[in-house]
Design an enzyme around this catalytic site. Structure first.
Site, mmCIF file in Angstrom:
data_model
loop_
_atom_site.group_PDB
_atom_site.id
_atom_site.type_symbol
_atom_site.label_atom_id
_atom_site.label_comp_id
_atom_site.label_asym_id
_atom_site.label_seq_id
_atom_site.Cartn_x
_atom_site.Cartn_y
_atom_site.Cartn_z
ATOM 1 N N GLU A 289 52.293 0.086 55.640
ATOM 2 C CA GLU A 289 53.177 0.829 56.471
ATOM 3 C C GLU A 289 54.018 1.816 55.566
ATOM 4 O O GLU A 289 54.371 2.955 55.904
ATOM 5 C CB GLU A 289 54.055 -0.092 57.567
ATOM 6 C CG GLU A 289 55.183 -0.690 56.859
ATOM 7 C CD GLU A 289 54.478 -2.265 56.862
ATOM 8 O OE1 GLU A 289 55.041 -3.095 57.239
ATOM 9 O OE2 GLU A 289 53.094 -2.391 56.930
ATOM 10 N N ASP A 332 38.939 30.475 32.383
ATOM 11 C CA ASP A 332 38.380 31.730 31.631
ATOM 12 C C ASP A 332 38.600 31.527 30.123
ATOM 13 O O ASP A 332 39.160 30.597 29.638
ATOM 14 C CB ASP A 332 39.062 32.875 32.192
ATOM 15 C CG ASP A 332 38.194 34.047 31.946
ATOM 16 O OD1 ASP A 332 37.217 34.151 31.120
ATOM 17 O OD2 ASP A 332 38.646 35.384 32.435
ATOM 18 N N ASN A 679 58.165 -8.095 56.599
ATOM 19 C CA ASN A 679 57.592 -7.047 56.125
ATOM 20 C C ASN A 679 58.451 -5.926 55.780
ATOM 21 O O ASN A 679 58.429 -5.349 54.851
ATOM 22 C CB ASN A 679 56.792 -6.375 57.245
ATOM 23 C CG ASN A 679 55.679 -6.923 57.740
ATOM 24 O OD1 ASN A 679 55.084 -7.474 57.175
ATOM 25 N ND2 ASN A 679 55.376 -6.817 59.052
ATOM 26 N N ASP A 683 58.490 -4.131 51.933
ATOM 27 C CA ASP A 683 58.453 -2.910 52.068
ATOM 28 C C ASP A 683 59.663 -2.300 50.935
ATOM 29 O O ASP A 683 59.249 -1.537 50.371
ATOM 30 C CB ASP A 683 58.358 -2.378 53.271
ATOM 31 C CG ASP A 683 57.268 -2.652 54.203
ATOM 32 O OD1 ASP A 683 56.387 -2.890 53.761
ATOM 33 O OD2 ASP A 683 57.354 -2.580 55.399
#
Length: 841
Positions: A289, A332, A679, A683
């Site tokens: 996430e 170029d 989580n 995280d």
């Protein structure tokens, strides 16, 4: 359009425009300005903030997170919903703000093709015209303007008079050499960019002067037509392709996980919809996430650093990753490998031997041409001659001179010689000068062959001849077009001055695994010589007309005589062959190739339409800046890859273990709130990846996120993580108080929560490619974040917050026995990592 208005003879054009050589009156100009509008290019609309944020939702993971947040809200899992939707909002705002900063920087670079122009205007119809400086935006069709050396052509014009006029129109055609322009009386032809009576907006006057009538302004110019060309559907770059490939595989897993969890629990445990929040939490646990936030933060930090340190503006954030993935860079020659300035190579006598007298006489002619010619314009060849020969003006007294004429293709100067004598010095194209020399046919052919040999070696050739005449003799008049009897002194050859940083930049790009290809409109020998002098092996030089198949042209290092369509076809063929292609361009002729490349680059001095079409805008047309941008892209990509490796393998292992535990245990292996807390901790720790420093190995090659490689990596290391989790279950069930220990749900939840965070901290340290690879003793941001994550895993369960989440303090024996499991897991992880690296190509 200019080609329609300018067709026909000069008189027909002036009648069509209701104008004349004396120009317009102020009243007529004001009326036409109201009718035609300002002479300005249409501005592209800047997207609004809501539109930018909505565009960010097109990222597949961001969209899936949004759906999971809405599902969590639907099942009343408000904590999960709030966190997920907050992550979505943060990701969208970060991306929108980064692109907004880039647009603001681009707005500061947008300039009209010129500030003012010199036009002939009259207050009334009876008064004579007077030259006036007016803003370019106020030019209208029918205005008569004057052009001189260095002027930027402010609109599409038809020449009425011209003297020695040449223009640089590389922005339109890619030609590095000036193009002759003449005020012919016949029809202008088809209106192609090389029609001699037409000059187009965006061109620059190199030499000579002229008077012209404006035939098109604003939207009607050829420049605006290129600006209006729709971008069309641009295929996703390397970043989009790789991340989307990984995303959709994981999205399928996430969509399958909740139904599988629900069905398995209903069939084996008799649980119904009460497990839906847990099923959603499992799907969220599989989701990386933080990916949108990590990706956007990494790219935004890299883009901000480039803008601050090197003046490089990244307009589209994913383009920074694409730069890191570039393995072929198309450029170029002029302005990139070489400067737009010639340098004297050799001075040769007619036999081909070195002769400094040839250079001296060529410099004398250049000096007095600049001093005596009307409207003198320092030519690049003249400046090079004077720089190489040193001061020569005091040796002779000048009498008269005429600058280079594109019709005659030579310039003349007359200086005083001995008493009563003048010396005529003629310099110009070999064919034009040799034709006027006293030579036999065989000698003429030999001299032209000598000039051709030098030209085929990639050099520009200037022939030098003199004649000694009595003062006042007809042949001493430099304006005489028929004089003959010159004596050829020899040839002066010029090479392109190399860009000072090009050789080092090319070596740096080669060390980074980037192949440079030169796509140029110049002569093949000229391009090949510049490449060899810079240490770039040109191999077999091709012209765009040689191979009918663009793939064959794409295999060559140098492709000369390229048209805009040729460049775009070669870039497209290289992408189709599996390369990630960057293209550096600065003119209208480069727009198609800029849009065809994975990442288009343009200098800030490029024409507006090229800057608008590019993804990255450079401070200068310099390969060194591109090297810095590629390094920044690889830094960002290395951190994104580290995050993906760590989070996907860890998440997959946790989900497999959680599904197994959910089927084997009489209770949920972890409460939804505990899954959410775990989580959140993981995280928060993973934000450190946005500030990590990838190891040297991550910067040596293109940074490509290959979905298949990632899936193999994630599967292998994820299963290893799941084994560690299941081993922890075994310790909990049998090593502490026997099989009945699992009946204490709070102990089990607390133990697994701690073990999970400790395992994830190990994974962060061992699977990243950061400073540890470079032997640094400093822990770095990831090391500090991993230590913080481990501390949270140990201290949260016995804390009041842990109690509120349904966890409790663990028995003292637990901290010893699972430590053994974690130690074995660390050894297995290190061995698997070493084996994986050995198998990498």
């Amino acid at each position: 359009m200019a080609s329609e208005t300018a067709g026909g003879t000069t008189l027909e054009v002036l009648r069509r425009l209701a104008s004349g050589p004396r120009g317009l009156t102020e009243t007529e100009a004001a009326a036409r300005l109201l009718t035609h509008g300002e002479n300005a290019l249409p501005e592209r609309r800047t997207p609004s903030w809501p539109r930018r944020c909505a565009h960010a939702l097109r990222d597949p993971f961001t969209a899936v997170l949004l759906c999971l947040g809405l599902v969590s809200a639907a099942v009343a899992s408000w904590g999960t919903a709030v966190v997920i939707l907050a992550l979505v909002a943060v990701s969208c705002v970060l991306r929108a703000s980064g692109e907004h900063r880039a647009d603001r920087s681009m707005a500061a670079l947008r300039e009209l093709v010129a500030g003012t122009a010199t036009v002939l205007r009259r207050d009334t119809a009876d008064e004579p015209p007077r030259p006036r400086e007016v803003p370019v935006t106020e030019l209208v069709p029918g205005d008569v303007l004057r052009l001189g050396p260095g002027d930027l052509v402010p609109a599409d014009v038809r020449l009425l008079r011209a003297r020695g006029l040449t223009v640089h129109q590389a922005a339109l055609t890619g030609e590095s050499a000036p193009v002759d322009k003449r005020a012919v009386e016949g029809p202008a032809g088809s209106g192609a960019a090389d029609d001699s009576p037409l000059c187009f907006q965006g061109s620059t006057v190199a030499t000579g002067s002229g008077t012209a009538v404006v035939v098109a302004t604003g939207d009607g110019t050829r420049f605006a037509a290129a600006h209006r060309q729709p971008a069309g559907h641009r295929e996703g770059g390397a970043f989009d392709r790789s991340v989307h490939g990984i995303s959709w595989v994981l999205i399928r897993f996430m969509l399958l996980t909740p139904p599988l969890v629900l069905m398995a629990n209903a069939a084996l445990r008799g649980r119904g919809l009460e497990t839906l929040p847990f099923a959603v939490a499992v799907a969220v646990g599989l989701t990386p996430e933080m990916l949108p936030v990590i990706v956007t933060t990494c790219l935004a930090r890299g883009a901000a650093l480039l803008a601050r340190s090197h003046g490089v503006i990244v307009k589209r954030l994913p383009a920074l990753h694409d730069l890191g993935a570039v393995d072929v860079l198309c450029v170029d020659k002029t302005g990139t490998l070489t400067q737009d300035r010639p340098v004297v190579e050799r001075a040769l006598d007619p036999v081909g031997r070195d002769d400094p007298e040839v250079l001296r006489w060529a410099a004398v002619g250049a000096w007095w041409t600049l001093q005596l010619a009307e409207l003198p314009a320092p030519d690049a060849l003249d400046e090079s001659l004077l720089e190489a020969a040193g001061p020569v003006g005091e040796e002779y007294d000048g009498v008269d001179a005429v600058p280079f004429d594109p019709v005659r293709r030579f310039s003349t100067a007359v200086v005083r010689g001995s008493l009563g004598r003048h010396t005529v010095v003629v310099t110009g194209a070999a064919e034009a000068v040799v034709e006027r020399c006293t030579t036999g046919p065989g000698e003429r052919d030999r001299l032209l062959a000598l000039a051709a040999r030098e030209a085929n070696a990639g050099l520009r050739v200037l022939a030098v001849a003199t004649a000694d005449r009595p003062a006042g003799a007809p042949g001493a008049d430099p304006r005489g077009l028929t004089f003959r009897g010159l004596t050829l002194l020899g040839l002066v050859t010029f090479r392109d001055a190399l860009a000072p940083t090009a050789a080092e930049a090319l070596r740096g790009l080669a060390d980074r695994g980037v192949t440079v290809k030169v796509l140029t409109g110049d002569h093949p020998a000229t391009a090949a010589r510049a490449c060899r002098e810079l240490g770039l092996d040109p191999g077999e030089v091709r012209t765009a007309a040689q191979p009918a198949d663009p793939e064959a042209a794409g295999e060559a290092t140098v492709v000369a005589r390229c048209t805009p369509q040729d460049k775009a076809r070669i870039v497209t063929a290289l992408r189709a062959a599996g390369h990630t292609v960057g293209f550096l361009g600065d003119g209208v002729n480069d727009v198609a190739a800029l849009r065809a490349a994975d990442v288009g680059l343009a200098p800030r001095s490029a024409v507006g339409v090229a800057r608008e079409s590019a993804d990255v805008v450079l401070a200068e047309k310099d390969l060194t800046a591109i090297g810095h941008a590629i390094t920044a892209g690889r830094h960002a990509s290395g951190n994104i890859a580290s995050y993906l490796r760590v989070t996907l393998s860890s998440n997959l292992g946790n989900v497999v273990a959680m599904l197994a535990a959910g089927l084997l245990l009489p209770f949920l292996p972890m409460l939804p709130a505990q899954v959410l807390a775990q989580n959140l901790c993981f995280d928060a720790a993973q934000l450190a990846f946005a500030h990590d420093r990838p190891g040297a190995a991550a910067l040596r090659g293109p940074a490509v996120l290959r979905p298949r490689c990632f899936l193999r990596f994630v599967t292998g290391f994820g299963l290893l993580n799941a084994v560690a989790d299941l081993a922890t279950f075994a310790v909990l069930a049998f090593a502490l108080d026997g099989p009945d220990a699992v009946d204490d749900e709070a102990v089990f939840h607390s133990a697994w929560f701690t073990e999970n965070l400790l395992t994830q901290a190990l994974v962060m340290l061992l699977l990243r490619t950061g400073r540890r690879d470079e032997g640094s003793s400093a822990p770095g941001p990831v090391g500090l974040a991993a230590a913080g994550l481990a501390a949270v895993g140990l201290l949260l369960p016995p804390s009041p917050l842990g109690t509120a989440l349904g966890m409790t303090a663990l028995p003292a024996a637990y901290y010893l026995l699972p430590a053994v499991v974690l130690g074995l897991y660390a050894l297995a992880l290190t061995a698997a990592r070493a084996r994986h690296r050995r198998r990498q190509p």
